[in-house]
Structure formats: C-alpha cells, structure tokens
Motif scaffolding. Structure first.
Motif, PDB file in Angstrom:
ATOM      1  N   GLY A   1       0.807  -1.223   0.000  1.00 47.48           N
ATOM      2  CA  GLY A   1       0.000   0.000   0.000  1.00 47.48           C
ATOM      3  C   GLY A   1       0.838   1.270   0.000  1.00 47.48           C
ATOM      4  O   GLY A   1       0.302   2.380  -0.013  1.00 47.48           O
TER       5      GLY A   1
ATOM      6  N   LYS B   1      -1.393   4.748   5.678  1.00 43.17           N
ATOM      7  CA  LYS B   1      -1.671   3.424   6.228  1.00 43.17           C
ATOM      8  C   LYS B   1      -0.987   2.346   5.377  1.00 43.17           C
ATOM      9  O   LYS B   1      -0.970   2.428   4.155  1.00 43.17           O
ATOM     10  CB  LYS B   1      -3.199   3.229   6.204  1.00 43.17           C
TER      11      LYS B   1
ATOM     12  N   LYS C   1      -1.042  -1.372   3.911  1.00 39.65           N
ATOM     13  CA  LYS C   1      -2.113  -2.319   3.589  1.00 39.65           C
ATOM     14  C   LYS C   1      -1.512  -3.630   3.078  1.00 39.65           C
ATOM     15  O   LYS C   1      -1.120  -3.718   1.909  1.00 39.65           O
ATOM     16  CB  LYS C   1      -3.039  -1.726   2.515  1.00 39.65           C
TER      17      LYS C   1
ATOM     18  N   GLU D   1      -1.248  -7.095   1.347  1.00 42.50           N
ATOM     19  CA  GLU D   1      -2.039  -7.726   0.283  1.00 42.50           C
ATOM     20  C   GLU D   1      -2.405  -9.141   0.730  1.00 42.50           C
ATOM     21  O   GLU D   1      -1.643 -10.090   0.552  1.00 42.50           O
ATOM     22  CB  GLU D   1      -1.233  -7.735  -1.022  1.00 42.50           C
ATOM     23  N   LYS D   2      -3.596  -9.255   1.309  1.00 39.85           N
ATOM     24  CA  LYS D   2      -4.057 -10.517   1.914  1.00 39.85           C
ATOM     25  C   LYS D   2      -4.098 -11.669   0.909  1.00 39.85           C
ATOM     26  O   LYS D   2      -3.725 -12.788   1.228  1.00 39.85           O
ATOM     27  CB  LYS D   2      -5.452 -10.345   2.538  1.00 39.85           C
TER      28      LYS D   2
END
Length: 196
Positions: free
Chosen positions: A118, A158, A160, A162-163
């Motif tokens: 992110g 923020k 993030k 990457e699931k």
C-alpha cells in the motif's frame, strides 16, 4: 559464480573447481541438477555445486533445465530511515513479485511494492543485487531470479498488506527490529543487509 538457495541451503553454480572443496559437485544436466536439488531439500548435503567451465553460459544452461521466473522487489526506506518489511508464511520478507509481460524490471519492482504494502510515492535510488532461489511451482522445481532495488518514499499513510498474496503484516522497522526480523527471514533477504 551464482548462489542459488534451495530450502535455505546453497547450490553454487561455478566455473571454478577450486570452489567445490567443501561439498559435492554435480554436472550441468537435468538429472544431476534435480539430484542436487533433492539432496539439498532432504538436507543430505549442506552445500552442492554445479560445475560448468564457461561462466557466461552456466546460468543460461541451468535455466534450460530448470524453468526460471523473473521477479523484482524493493528495500524501501522512509524519511525516518526505517525499512519496509512484510510478514508472510511465518517469515519476515521484503515486497517483491513476478514480472508482467512487457513490463520493465524497475516498473515491476515499484508496482509489486505498492501492491503488497500500500506504500506510494516510491523512488528507485539504485540497483542492489540479484538473488536466486529454487521453489516448487506446481510440483516442479523452478528458479526465481529476483532483481532488488533500493527505494525511498515520503509515504506516511496506512500500510495495507495484500491478503490475497498471503501477506498478514506490513511494518516499518528500525535497525534493532531489522536485526530481529532477519533472524526469522530467508538467506536471500539477509544477503541484502550484509553489504559486500
């Protein structure tokens, strides 16, 4: 000489027989390469060598026997001098990923860092080095060649993870935390912080 990691153990591609004194050496053909990879995976050897007299040809010939995937990633530093890490497969790692068709290696490195973390506003400072490791790709040993770049960013937003890529955490780490993270990381990542 190329150092390729197989389950964190080195498979050295070399054109110098003198470098093969502390391990077993294998010929540069598919059967021998697969035998070397298997021995390292099963920890029957701590180090293996693949010998070929021509240094220019050795990687090309190796990748004729074992398919290669090209990837790129970044060692990203923020304004506070902290480095960006990802946590995936119970290990600390750095963001990287596969080269898309028609994409430059630099563009791939920036895109992958953005997608996996992110983080935006990335600037490539310089090329660091290329690392190699063998992984299982649909049951077949595959060589991954990763081109690493030093990057900077002023991003303070923020993070993030990457699931869908299995990344569970993204963290900025200072010197002490970097040392701790490297104790639970991969040899190819540790190499990037050794400086030669």
């Amino acid at each position: 000489m190329y150092k390729v990691f197989v389950n964190e153990l080195p498979l050295i591609l070399t054109n110098k027989l003198s470098e093969t004194s502390d391990g077993e050496y294998f010929l540069l053909n598919q059967e021998s390469i697969l035998a070397a990879i298997k021995a390292l995976k099963k920890k029957k050897l701590a180090i293996a060598y693949i010998y070929h007299p021509n240094h220019e040809e050795i990687l090309k010939k190796f990748t004729q026997e074992i398919p290669m995937i090209v990837a790129a990633g970044g060692v990203v530093t923020n304004q506070k001098g902290k480095v960006l890490f990802i946590y995936r497969n119970d290990k600390w790692d750095l963001p990287k990923g596969k080269l898309d068709k028609g994409e430059s290696i630099e563009a791939c490195a920036v895109r992958e860092v953005m997608e996996e973390t992110g983080v935006e506003g990335l600037r490539i400072e310089n090329f660091l080095r290329t690392t190699y490791h063998v992984f299982n790709n649909s049951g077949k040993p595959t060589l991954k060649q990763v081109h690493w770049y030093a990057m900077k960013t002023d991003y303070t937003g923020k993070l993030k993870p990457e699931k869908k890529e299995g990344i569970v955490k993204v963290k900025w780490k200072g010197p002490n935390k970097i040392q701790k993270a490297l104790q639970n990381s991969y040899n190819n990542i540790k190499i990037l912080f050794e400086g030669d």
